[in-house]
Design a protein around this motif. Structure first.
Motif, PDB file in Angstrom:
ATOM      1  N   GLU A 192     -58.706  62.303 104.023  1.00  7.89           N
ATOM      2  CA  GLU A 192     -58.156  61.294 105.082  1.00  7.89           C
ATOM      3  C   GLU A 192     -58.684  59.889 104.654  1.00  7.89           C
ATOM      4  OE1 GLU A 192     -58.247  60.754 109.760  1.00  7.89           O
ATOM      5  OE2 GLU A 192     -58.092  62.790 109.076  1.00  7.89           O
ATOM      6  N   SER A 193     -57.676  58.997 104.779  1.00  7.42           N
ATOM      7  CA  SER A 193     -57.769  57.547 104.289  1.00  7.42           C
ATOM      8  C   SER A 193     -57.584  57.476 102.821  1.00  7.42           C
ATOM      9  CB  SER A 193     -59.126  56.857 104.596  1.00  7.42           C
ATOM     10  OG  SER A 193     -59.529  57.283 105.905  1.00  7.42           O
ATOM     11  N   ALA A 211     -53.973  57.860 101.645  1.00  6.22           N
ATOM     12  CA  ALA A 211     -53.023  56.754 102.107  1.00  6.22           C
ATOM     13  C   ALA A 211     -52.803  55.910 100.853  1.00  6.22           C
ATOM     14  CB  ALA A 211     -53.568  56.078 103.210  1.00  6.22           C
ATOM     15  N   ASP A 247     -59.365  52.802 107.991  1.00  6.94           N
ATOM     16  CA  ASP A 247     -58.446  53.758 108.558  1.00  6.94           C
ATOM     17  C   ASP A 247     -58.884  53.661 110.012  1.00  6.94           C
ATOM     18  OD1 ASP A 247     -57.161  55.603 109.622  1.00  6.94           O
ATOM     19  OD2 ASP A 247     -57.401  57.219 107.911  1.00  6.94           O
ATOM     20  N   GLY A 282     -53.965  53.440 110.114  1.00  9.75           N
ATOM     21  CA  GLY A 282     -54.456  54.028 111.315  1.00  9.75           C
ATOM     22  C   GLY A 282     -53.673  53.760 112.626  1.00  9.75           C
ATOM     23  N   ARG A 337     -49.807  53.228 110.818  1.00 11.63           N
ATOM     24  CA  ARG A 337     -50.324  54.560 111.536  1.00 11.63           C
ATOM     25  C   ARG A 337     -50.026  55.675 110.690  1.00 11.63           C
ATOM     26  NH1 ARG A 337     -48.034  57.283 116.108  1.00 11.63           N
ATOM     27  NH2 ARG A 337     -45.873  56.767 116.198  1.00 11.63           N
ATOM     28  N   ASN A 369     -51.431  57.691 106.148  1.00 11.45           N
ATOM     29  CA  ASN A 369     -51.861  59.010 105.699  1.00 11.45           C
ATOM     30  C   ASN A 369     -50.953  60.072 105.477  1.00 11.45           C
ATOM     31  OD1 ASN A 369     -54.899  58.720 105.367  1.00 11.45           O
ATOM     32  ND2 ASN A 369     -54.778  58.134 107.507  1.00 11.45           N
TER      33      ASN A 369
END
Length: 384
Positions: free
Chosen positions: A181-182, A185, A213, A330, A364, A367
Protein backbone atom coordinates in the motif's frame (compact mmCIF):
# COMPACT_ATOMS: atom_id res chain seq x y z
CA UNK A 1 -19.74 -15.37 -15.08
CA UNK A 2 -16.13 -14.49 -15.88
CA UNK A 3 -14.27 -11.59 -14.29
CA UNK A 4 -10.89 -10.86 -15.86
CA UNK A 5 -9.62 -8.49 -13.15
CA UNK A 6 -10.73 -7.50 -9.68
CA UNK A 7 -8.60 -5.01 -7.77
CA UNK A 8 -9.44 -4.14 -4.17
CA UNK A 9 -8.51 -1.51 -1.60
CA UNK A 10 -9.61 -2.75 1.83
CA UNK A 11 -9.76 0.70 3.41
CA UNK A 12 -10.46 1.11 7.11
CA UNK A 13 -13.29 3.49 6.27
CA UNK A 14 -14.28 2.64 2.69
CA UNK A 15 -13.85 -0.57 0.65
CA UNK A 16 -13.09 0.32 -2.99
CA UNK A 17 -12.94 -2.03 -5.94
CA UNK A 18 -12.54 -2.07 -9.73
CA UNK A 19 -14.14 -5.12 -11.33
CA UNK A 20 -13.18 -5.27 -15.00
CA UNK A 21 -12.87 -1.49 -14.83
CA UNK A 22 -16.23 -0.92 -13.11
CA UNK A 23 -15.78 1.07 -9.88
CA UNK A 24 -17.91 0.87 -6.76
CA UNK A 25 -17.38 1.31 -3.04
CA UNK A 26 -18.92 0.05 0.18
CA UNK A 27 -18.53 1.48 3.71
CA UNK A 28 -16.24 -0.80 5.69
CA UNK A 29 -18.85 -2.05 8.13
CA UNK A 30 -19.24 -5.74 8.97
CA UNK A 31 -21.45 -7.01 11.78
CA UNK A 32 -22.01 -10.68 12.53
CA UNK A 33 -25.58 -11.56 13.57
CA UNK A 34 -27.37 -14.77 14.57
CA UNK A 35 -29.27 -16.98 12.14
CA UNK A 36 -32.56 -16.10 13.87
CA UNK A 37 -31.89 -12.38 13.48
CA UNK A 38 -30.87 -12.89 9.87
CA UNK A 39 -34.10 -14.78 9.08
CA UNK A 40 -36.28 -11.86 10.14
CA UNK A 41 -34.06 -8.88 9.50
CA UNK A 42 -35.77 -7.59 6.34
CA UNK A 43 -39.59 -7.58 6.40
CA UNK A 44 -39.99 -6.68 2.70
CA UNK A 45 -38.57 -7.78 -0.64
CA UNK A 46 -36.24 -5.73 -2.86
CA UNK A 47 -36.08 -5.88 -6.65
CA UNK A 48 -33.68 -3.12 -7.72
CA UNK A 49 -30.01 -4.28 -7.62
CA UNK A 50 -28.94 -0.81 -6.45
CA UNK A 51 -30.81 -1.43 -3.19
CA UNK A 52 -28.71 -4.51 -2.52
CA UNK A 53 -25.63 -2.37 -1.92
CA UNK A 54 -27.44 -0.57 0.93
CA UNK A 55 -29.15 -3.72 2.26
CA UNK A 56 -26.49 -6.40 2.12
CA UNK A 57 -27.11 -9.53 4.19
CA UNK A 58 -24.93 -12.55 3.43
CA UNK A 59 -23.74 -15.79 4.95
CA UNK A 60 -20.64 -17.91 4.45
CA UNK A 61 -18.87 -20.79 6.14
CA UNK A 62 -15.68 -19.96 8.05
CA UNK A 63 -13.72 -22.73 9.78
CA UNK A 64 -16.65 -25.08 9.34
CA UNK A 65 -19.19 -22.71 10.92
CA UNK A 66 -21.90 -20.90 8.97
CA UNK A 67 -21.87 -17.20 9.83
CA UNK A 68 -24.27 -14.39 9.01
CA UNK A 69 -23.24 -10.80 8.30
CA UNK A 70 -24.69 -7.39 7.65
CA UNK A 71 -22.30 -5.49 5.38
CA UNK A 72 -21.85 -1.83 4.46
CA UNK A 73 -24.75 0.56 5.02
CA UNK A 74 -26.92 -2.18 6.48
CA UNK A 75 -24.37 -2.67 9.30
CA UNK A 76 -23.80 1.03 9.95
CA UNK A 77 -26.45 1.53 12.62
CA UNK A 78 -25.57 -1.65 14.48
CA UNK A 79 -23.88 -1.18 17.85
CA UNK A 80 -20.70 -2.87 16.65
CA UNK A 81 -20.76 -1.49 13.11
CA UNK A 82 -17.76 0.81 13.55
CA UNK A 83 -15.88 -1.02 16.31
CA UNK A 84 -12.98 -1.78 13.95
CA UNK A 85 -11.83 1.86 14.00
CA UNK A 86 -10.62 1.51 17.60
CA UNK A 87 -7.88 -0.96 16.78
CA UNK A 88 -5.61 -2.02 13.96
CA UNK A 89 -6.77 -5.30 12.51
CA UNK A 90 -4.53 -7.77 10.74
CA UNK A 91 -6.04 -7.98 7.25
CA UNK A 92 -4.39 -11.36 6.68
CA UNK A 93 -6.50 -12.84 9.50
CA UNK A 94 -9.45 -10.52 10.16
CA UNK A 95 -12.85 -11.61 8.85
CA UNK A 96 -13.65 -8.04 7.75
CA UNK A 97 -11.67 -7.97 4.45
CA UNK A 98 -12.81 -11.48 3.54
CA UNK A 99 -16.49 -10.70 4.12
CA UNK A 100 -16.19 -7.42 2.20
CA UNK A 101 -14.68 -9.33 -0.73
CA UNK A 102 -17.52 -11.87 -0.74
CA UNK A 103 -20.13 -9.11 -0.54
CA UNK A 104 -18.56 -7.21 -3.45
CA UNK A 105 -18.59 -10.22 -5.78
CA UNK A 106 -22.15 -11.11 -4.70
CA UNK A 107 -23.32 -7.57 -5.49
CA UNK A 108 -21.57 -7.53 -8.87
CA UNK A 109 -23.20 -10.87 -9.77
CA UNK A 110 -26.65 -9.40 -9.10
CA UNK A 111 -25.82 -6.06 -10.74
CA UNK A 112 -24.85 -7.75 -14.00
CA UNK A 113 -28.17 -9.54 -14.15
CA UNK A 114 -27.00 -13.12 -13.74
CA UNK A 115 -29.65 -15.59 -12.62
CA UNK A 116 -29.68 -17.65 -9.43
CA UNK A 117 -28.90 -20.74 -11.50
CA UNK A 118 -25.93 -19.17 -13.28
CA UNK A 119 -24.08 -18.91 -9.99
CA UNK A 120 -20.45 -19.67 -10.85
CA UNK A 121 -18.05 -16.71 -10.81
CA UNK A 122 -14.53 -17.13 -12.13
CA UNK A 123 -12.01 -14.38 -11.32
CA UNK A 124 -8.92 -14.72 -13.49
CA UNK A 125 -6.80 -12.13 -11.66
CA UNK A 126 -7.38 -10.69 -8.18
CA UNK A 127 -5.13 -8.19 -6.43
CA UNK A 128 -5.08 -6.17 -3.25
CA UNK A 129 -2.47 -4.66 -0.92
CA UNK A 130 -1.37 -4.47 2.70
CA UNK A 131 -0.47 -1.43 4.84
CA UNK A 132 3.14 -0.78 5.72
CA UNK A 133 2.68 -1.30 9.49
CA UNK A 134 1.54 -4.87 8.88
CA UNK A 135 4.27 -5.69 6.38
CA UNK A 136 6.93 -4.41 8.78
CA UNK A 137 5.94 -7.06 11.33
CA UNK A 138 7.85 -9.66 9.27
CA UNK A 139 11.47 -9.89 8.20
CA UNK A 140 10.39 -10.34 4.59
CA UNK A 141 7.48 -8.35 3.22
CA UNK A 142 6.80 -11.18 0.77
CA UNK A 143 5.87 -13.54 3.62
CA UNK A 144 2.93 -11.34 4.66
CA UNK A 145 2.05 -10.52 1.05
CA UNK A 146 1.88 -14.21 0.14
CA UNK A 147 -0.24 -14.91 3.20
CA UNK A 148 -2.72 -12.23 2.17
CA UNK A 149 -2.81 -13.32 -1.47
CA UNK A 150 -3.45 -16.93 -0.51
CA UNK A 151 -6.61 -15.92 1.43
CA UNK A 152 -8.35 -15.18 -1.84
CA UNK A 153 -6.88 -17.83 -4.12
CA UNK A 154 -9.07 -20.85 -4.78
CA UNK A 155 -12.77 -21.49 -4.15
CA UNK A 156 -15.19 -19.49 -1.97
CA UNK A 157 -18.93 -19.58 -1.43
CA UNK A 158 -21.31 -16.86 -0.33
CA UNK A 159 -25.08 -16.84 0.10
CA UNK A 160 -27.07 -13.64 -0.47
CA UNK A 161 -29.93 -13.56 2.05
CA UNK A 162 -31.38 -10.13 1.23
CA UNK A 163 -35.02 -10.81 0.17
CA UNK A 164 -35.45 -10.63 -3.58
CA UNK A 165 -31.82 -11.48 -4.36
CA UNK A 166 -31.44 -14.87 -2.61
CA UNK A 167 -28.82 -17.09 -4.19
CA UNK A 168 -25.65 -19.03 -3.45
CA UNK A 169 -22.62 -17.87 -5.44
CA UNK A 170 -19.48 -19.96 -5.88
CA UNK A 171 -16.32 -17.95 -6.57
CA UNK A 172 -13.11 -19.33 -8.06
CA UNK A 173 -10.00 -17.10 -7.97
CA UNK A 174 -7.26 -18.31 -10.28
CA UNK A 175 -4.45 -15.83 -9.55
CA UNK A 176 -4.14 -13.64 -6.46
CA UNK A 177 -1.53 -10.94 -5.81
CA UNK A 178 -0.80 -8.61 -2.89
CA UNK A 179 1.12 -5.32 -3.22
CA UNK A 180 2.54 -2.69 -0.86
CA UNK A 181 0.00 0.00 0.00
CA UNK A 182 1.15 3.58 -0.78
CA UNK A 183 4.14 2.34 -2.79
CA UNK A 184 1.80 0.88 -5.42
CA UNK A 185 0.25 4.33 -6.00
CA UNK A 186 3.40 5.41 -7.87
CA UNK A 187 2.18 3.43 -10.87
CA UNK A 188 -0.94 5.58 -11.08
CA UNK A 189 1.31 8.65 -11.23
CA UNK A 190 3.68 7.14 -13.81
CA UNK A 191 1.20 5.45 -16.17
CA UNK A 192 -2.36 5.77 -17.46
CA UNK A 193 -4.80 2.87 -17.91
CA UNK A 194 -3.46 2.33 -21.44
CA UNK A 195 -0.04 1.77 -19.81
CA UNK A 196 1.33 4.90 -21.47
CA UNK A 197 3.73 7.24 -19.63
CA UNK A 198 2.07 10.25 -18.03
CA UNK A 199 3.64 13.58 -18.94
CA UNK A 200 3.00 14.79 -15.37
CA UNK A 201 5.49 12.21 -14.08
CA UNK A 202 8.35 14.20 -15.61
CA UNK A 203 8.12 16.61 -12.65
CA UNK A 204 9.50 13.82 -10.44
CA UNK A 205 12.33 12.77 -12.73
CA UNK A 206 15.23 14.15 -10.69
CA UNK A 207 13.88 14.33 -7.16
CA UNK A 208 13.02 11.88 -4.43
CA UNK A 209 9.32 11.87 -3.67
CA UNK A 210 7.55 11.12 -0.42
CA UNK A 211 4.09 9.65 -0.85
CA UNK A 212 1.95 10.49 2.19
CA UNK A 213 -1.02 8.13 2.26
CA UNK A 214 -3.65 9.58 4.59
CA UNK A 215 -6.00 6.81 5.69
CA UNK A 216 -8.76 6.67 8.24
CA UNK A 217 -6.76 4.41 10.56
CA UNK A 218 -3.11 4.93 9.64
CA UNK A 219 -0.77 7.24 7.74
CA UNK A 220 1.68 5.46 5.43
CA UNK A 221 4.88 7.02 4.10
CA UNK A 222 6.82 5.76 1.09
CA UNK A 223 10.03 7.54 0.07
CA UNK A 224 10.53 6.90 -3.65
CA UNK A 225 13.79 7.26 -5.52
CA UNK A 226 14.12 9.82 -8.31
CA UNK A 227 11.81 9.12 -11.23
CA UNK A 228 9.18 7.57 -8.95
CA UNK A 229 11.28 4.44 -8.67
CA UNK A 230 10.73 1.87 -5.91
CA UNK A 231 11.92 2.67 -2.36
CA UNK A 232 15.58 1.83 -1.66
CA UNK A 233 14.88 -0.37 1.36
CA UNK A 234 12.36 -1.09 4.11
CA UNK A 235 13.74 1.98 5.92
CA UNK A 236 12.22 4.06 3.11
CA UNK A 237 8.77 2.89 4.23
CA UNK A 238 7.17 4.00 7.48
CA UNK A 239 3.77 4.24 9.11
CA UNK A 240 2.01 6.19 11.86
CA UNK A 241 -0.48 4.12 13.81
CA UNK A 242 -0.83 6.49 16.75
CA UNK A 243 -2.65 9.38 15.06
CA UNK A 244 -5.73 7.71 13.63
CA UNK A 245 -8.00 10.24 11.91
CA UNK A 246 -11.13 8.27 12.79
CA UNK A 247 -10.10 8.12 16.45
CA UNK A 248 -9.39 11.85 16.34
CA UNK A 249 -12.86 12.77 15.08
CA UNK A 250 -14.47 10.23 17.43
CA UNK A 251 -12.82 12.14 20.30
CA UNK A 252 -14.24 15.37 18.83
CA UNK A 253 -17.70 13.77 18.63
CA UNK A 254 -17.62 12.44 22.20
CA UNK A 255 -16.45 15.77 23.62
CA UNK A 256 -18.56 18.25 21.63
CA UNK A 257 -21.10 16.58 19.37
CA UNK A 258 -22.77 13.76 21.30
CA UNK A 259 -26.20 15.25 20.68
CA UNK A 260 -25.49 15.95 17.01
CA UNK A 261 -24.02 12.63 15.83
CA UNK A 262 -24.87 9.13 17.00
CA UNK A 263 -21.59 7.58 15.86
CA UNK A 264 -18.27 8.42 14.26
CA UNK A 265 -19.48 7.33 10.82
CA UNK A 266 -22.23 9.96 10.76
CA UNK A 267 -19.74 12.67 11.77
CA UNK A 268 -17.28 11.46 9.13
CA UNK A 269 -19.98 11.60 6.44
CA UNK A 270 -21.05 15.08 7.55
CA UNK A 271 -17.44 16.32 7.25
CA UNK A 272 -17.08 14.80 3.77
CA UNK A 273 -20.32 16.44 2.57
CA UNK A 274 -19.66 19.90 4.01
CA UNK A 275 -15.88 20.37 4.11
CA UNK A 276 -15.86 22.38 0.85
CA UNK A 277 -18.67 24.69 1.98
CA UNK A 278 -18.21 28.08 3.62
CA UNK A 279 -20.23 26.91 6.60
CA UNK A 280 -20.53 23.38 7.89
CA UNK A 281 -24.14 23.53 8.97
CA UNK A 282 -26.28 20.72 10.32
CA UNK A 283 -30.01 20.98 9.71
CA UNK A 284 -32.60 19.59 12.11
CA UNK A 285 -35.09 17.65 9.98
CA UNK A 286 -37.95 18.30 12.41
CA UNK A 287 -37.52 21.96 13.34
CA UNK A 288 -35.73 23.11 10.20
CA UNK A 289 -33.17 24.97 12.32
CA UNK A 290 -29.50 24.90 11.36
CA UNK A 291 -26.48 24.74 13.65
CA UNK A 292 -23.09 26.00 12.47
CA UNK A 293 -20.39 23.45 13.39
CA UNK A 294 -17.64 25.01 11.29
CA UNK A 295 -15.38 26.41 13.99
CA UNK A 296 -14.96 23.34 16.24
CA UNK A 297 -14.48 21.01 13.26
CA UNK A 298 -11.94 23.29 11.56
CA UNK A 299 -10.08 23.75 14.84
CA UNK A 300 -9.93 19.97 15.35
CA UNK A 301 -8.71 19.29 11.80
CA UNK A 302 -6.04 22.02 12.10
CA UNK A 303 -4.82 20.41 15.31
CA UNK A 304 -4.65 17.01 13.62
CA UNK A 305 -2.81 18.43 10.61
CA UNK A 306 -0.16 20.15 12.72
CA UNK A 307 0.57 16.91 14.56
CA UNK A 308 0.72 15.06 11.26
CA UNK A 309 3.18 17.47 9.59
CA UNK A 310 5.47 17.46 12.62
CA UNK A 311 5.60 13.65 12.62
CA UNK A 312 6.32 13.57 8.87
CA UNK A 313 9.18 16.07 9.27
CA UNK A 314 10.70 14.08 12.11
CA UNK A 315 10.39 10.74 10.29
CA UNK A 316 11.78 11.84 6.91
CA UNK A 317 13.64 15.11 7.46
CA UNK A 318 14.55 16.72 4.15
CA UNK A 319 18.35 16.60 3.55
CA UNK A 320 20.17 19.94 3.61
CA UNK A 321 21.50 19.62 0.06
CA UNK A 322 18.23 18.73 -1.69
CA UNK A 323 14.45 18.87 -1.45
CA UNK A 324 11.75 16.25 -1.53
CA UNK A 325 8.50 16.46 -3.39
CA UNK A 326 5.47 15.42 -1.35
CA UNK A 327 2.36 13.78 -2.81
CA UNK A 328 -0.66 13.55 -0.52
CA UNK A 329 -3.04 10.71 -1.33
CA UNK A 330 -5.56 8.52 0.49
CA UNK A 331 -9.08 8.63 1.80
CA UNK A 332 -8.77 11.82 3.86
CA UNK A 333 -6.38 13.78 1.62
CA UNK A 334 -9.26 15.84 0.25
CA UNK A 335 -10.60 16.59 3.72
CA UNK A 336 -7.25 17.76 5.07
CA UNK A 337 -6.07 19.58 1.91
CA UNK A 338 -6.92 23.15 2.96
CA UNK A 339 -5.50 22.66 6.46
CA UNK A 340 -2.30 21.05 5.17
CA UNK A 341 -1.85 23.90 2.72
CA UNK A 342 -2.39 26.48 5.47
CA UNK A 343 0.20 24.82 7.73
CA UNK A 344 2.73 24.37 4.93
CA UNK A 345 2.34 28.02 3.90
CA UNK A 346 3.11 29.10 7.46
CA UNK A 347 6.10 26.77 7.83
CA UNK A 348 7.73 27.06 4.40
CA UNK A 349 5.91 29.68 2.35
CA UNK A 350 3.48 29.55 -0.56
CA UNK A 351 6.16 29.12 -3.24
CA UNK A 352 7.63 25.99 -1.63
CA UNK A 353 4.16 24.55 -1.12
CA UNK A 354 3.13 25.12 -4.73
CA UNK A 355 6.36 23.59 -6.07
CA UNK A 356 6.82 20.62 -3.76
CA UNK A 357 3.58 19.72 -1.96
CA UNK A 358 1.07 18.21 -4.36
CA UNK A 359 -2.52 16.99 -4.18
CA UNK A 360 -3.34 14.96 -7.28
CA UNK A 361 -6.80 14.34 -8.77
CA UNK A 362 -8.55 11.20 -7.46
CA UNK A 363 -6.15 11.19 -4.50
CA UNK A 364 -8.18 8.64 -2.56
CA UNK A 365 -8.22 6.19 -5.48
CA UNK A 366 -4.53 6.24 -6.50
CA UNK A 367 -3.66 3.03 -4.63
CA UNK A 368 -6.52 1.24 -6.38
CA UNK A 369 -5.55 2.75 -9.74
CA UNK A 370 -1.98 1.52 -9.21
CA UNK A 371 -3.32 -2.01 -8.72
CA UNK A 372 -5.43 -1.67 -11.87
CA UNK A 373 -2.45 -0.56 -13.95
CA UNK A 374 -0.27 -3.43 -12.71
CA UNK A 375 -3.06 -5.94 -13.33
CA UNK A 376 -3.53 -4.65 -16.89
CA UNK A 377 0.22 -4.95 -17.46
CA UNK A 378 0.40 -8.50 -16.09
CA UNK A 379 -2.63 -9.69 -18.04
CA UNK A 380 -1.70 -7.71 -21.17
CA UNK A 381 -5.04 -5.94 -21.22
CA UNK A 382 -5.39 -2.26 -22.05
CA UNK A 383 -8.50 -0.20 -22.52
CA UNK A 384 -9.98 0.19 -25.98
Amino acid sequence: MDIKRQNVDFGNSIFQTLVDGYYFEIPTNVVEITKDKADGHYPSTFNDPQFLLQNMLISTTIDGVEKYYLVGDSAEKQVLGNIHINKLHDKTESEIPYVMFLASVAYYHVLKGFSKEDNQVNINYFSTMLPIWLLKKTNKFSDMQNKMASRFEGEHQVAILTPGFERVVTIQVETSKCRIESEVARWAIKKDFDLQDREEANAFKNVETLIVDLGGGTVDLALLQAGLQAPKSRDSLNCFTDISYLKHIEKLRSEKFLESFDDVRSLEEFIIKTIEKTKMEQRDGNSGKTVDLTEPIHESLREYTQILLTKIENTFPSPKDKVYKYIYIGGIAGILKRFLEESIDIRYGVEIREQNHLFLPDARKLNLYGLEILSRHETNIVSA
